[in-house]
Design an enzyme around this catalytic site. Structure first.
Site, short mmCIF file in Angstrom:
data_model
loop_
_atom_site.label_atom_id
_atom_site.label_comp_id
_atom_site.label_asym_id
_atom_site.label_seq_id
_atom_site.Cartn_x
_atom_site.Cartn_y
_atom_site.Cartn_z
N GLY A 101 -89.79 -6.18 3.10
CA GLY A 101 -88.47 -5.94 3.63
C GLY A 101 -87.64 -5.01 2.77
O GLY A 101 -88.18 -4.24 1.96
N ASP B 178 -93.83 -18.98 -7.51
CA ASP B 178 -94.10 -17.54 -7.60
C ASP B 178 -93.27 -16.92 -8.72
O ASP B 178 -92.71 -15.84 -8.57
CB ASP B 178 -93.82 -16.85 -6.27
CG ASP B 178 -94.42 -15.44 -6.20
OD1 ASP B 178 -95.37 -15.17 -6.96
OD2 ASP B 178 -93.93 -14.63 -5.39
N LYS C 217 -80.57 -9.07 2.20
CA LYS C 217 -82.03 -9.09 2.10
C LYS C 217 -82.58 -9.25 3.51
O LYS C 217 -82.36 -10.27 4.15
CB LYS C 217 -82.47 -10.23 1.20
CG LYS C 217 -83.97 -10.37 1.04
CD LYS C 217 -84.27 -11.50 0.06
CE LYS C 217 -85.75 -11.72 -0.11
NZ LYS C 217 -86.03 -12.79 -1.09
N GLY D 129 -89.65 -2.81 -0.08
CA GLY D 129 -90.99 -3.22 -0.44
C GLY D 129 -91.78 -3.61 0.79
O GLY D 129 -91.33 -3.39 1.93
N GLY D 130 -92.95 -4.20 0.57
CA GLY D 130 -93.84 -4.51 1.66
C GLY D 130 -93.29 -5.51 2.65
O GLY D 130 -93.68 -5.51 3.82
N VAL E 109 -83.57 -4.42 0.73
CA VAL E 109 -82.32 -4.97 0.21
C VAL E 109 -81.27 -3.87 0.25
O VAL E 109 -81.50 -2.77 -0.28
CB VAL E 109 -82.49 -5.51 -1.23
CG1 VAL E 109 -81.14 -5.97 -1.78
CG2 VAL E 109 -83.49 -6.66 -1.27
#
Length: 344
Positions: A24, A136, A41, A21-22, A26
């Site tokens: 990093g 979040d 991660k 993703g933006g 996994v």
């Protein structure tokens, strides 16, 4: 930077890329001594200044360690790659995010809503008792795993922007006054305003939005821009859940609307009170809705969203919540007697 086949810190043999993703990536990995399957991660080097990236991962590791609850994804280790890039070692979860479940199923059956919601609140209660606010919470950060013959065992992911409400916060400069962190659709009004004095009730609001979406397959507030969503959260009415799904119990709608009250003083005082209210929800047809036993057991090691609920980490839908945001206090005893309707 691709890491497949490399050995990290003489301990972890890196396998397939599970998600990206933006912020990093996994990877699946194996500990060379114990042969345990884990997830690495890793933050992208250009996603954040390195001191800030390191601090976010440290915060995530410390938060998970302090909470120590079955419904919170634990952090097993913390380290750095040879170039200084920080990484976390997590259990390798096999299953899907709540976001994937909603994409697959649409509105969820009532027992499933109550089960998932109660587990989220159990994990949040433990986090809040430890002085940690997630900030979040969203479907991408709720992971559903199968444990034995039990489906939908909840693991809350990504405490990367969590906040400590102790006198000496662990946030440092990452959450200064006026800085808005989190996913806008699930933010409480005080959070989108950038208030400094956020507390555990922002997580209860987000849980209310999760329950709303699980029951209706819709978000209460939408917009074609960030500012439009924020304006709707602060000012606009929204349809109550039973207007979209009339078969829902009134008691569940009451729980959702109270959790989403615009004035945080009108919300539930703590996660445990909200959890008990959710467990008391009754089905219109059969009395109390069927829910699994309230006691839980530790889930198997895991992290990463296949999007299909299978055990093969191939070509998954990226768990954006876990990657894009590398990414309280003590419970209160009182309830607000007459919470205002948040739709007004």
């Amino acid at each position: 930077m691709r890491l497949e086949g490399r050995t990290i810190d003489h301990k972890y043999l890196v396998g397939d890329l599970v998600a990206a993703g933006g912020m990093g990536q996994v990877y699946a990995a194996r500990h060379l001594e114990t042969e345990r399957q884990v997830a690495l991660k890793i933050l992208r080097g250009d996603s954040l200044p390195q001191p800030e990236a390191v601090e976010r991962l440290r915060r995530e590791a410390r938060a998970a360690g302090r909470i120590g609850h079955d419904n919170i994804c634990e952090v097993l280790d913390l380290g750095r790659l040879p170039d200084g890039t920080p990484y976390l070692v997590l259990p390798l979860l096999r299953g899907k995010t709540l976001a994937a479940a909603l994409r697959d199923s649409g509105p969820l059956p009532l027992p499933r809503v109550l089960d998932i919601g109660a587990q989220i609140l159990a994990g949040l209660a433990a986090a809040h008792d430890a002085g940690i606010v997630h900030r979040d919470l969203k479907p991408e950060n709720v992971f559903l795993v199968r444990m034995g013959d039990r489906d939908d065992f909840v693991k809350i992911l990504d405490f990367g922007i969590s906040k400590s409400v102790e006198p000496r916060p662990i946030d440092g400069s990452l959450t200064q006054t006026g800085t808005v962190l989190g996913t806008p659709h699930y933010m409480a009004p005080e959070q989108v305003r950038g208030r400094k004095d956020l507390d555990h009730r922002v997580d209860l609001y987000a849980t209310g939005v999760l329950l709303y979406r699980m029951t209706t397959a819709r978000l209460p507030f939408t917009g074609d821009s960030y500012s439009a969503i924020v304006s709707a959260i602060l000012l606009d009415p929204f349809p109550p859940p039973r207007a979209l799904r009339p078969d829902l119990p009134e008691s569940l709608e009451t729980v959702i609307l109270r959790a989403m009250a615009r004035d945080r003083n009108d919300r539930f005082p703590d996660a445990e009170t909200m959890r008990r209210a959710l467990l008391d929800v009754r089905s219109p047809d059969s009395g109390r809705a069927e829910t699994p036993a309230e006691s839980t057991q530790p889930a198997p090691a895991a992290f990463g969203d296949t999007g299909r609920g299978d055990s093969t980490p191939s070509a998954p839908t990226p768990p954006t919540g876990a990657l894009h945001s590398v990414s309280t206090g003590s419970t209160a005893a009182r309830r607000a007697e007459s919470p205002r309707d948040p739709r007004r």
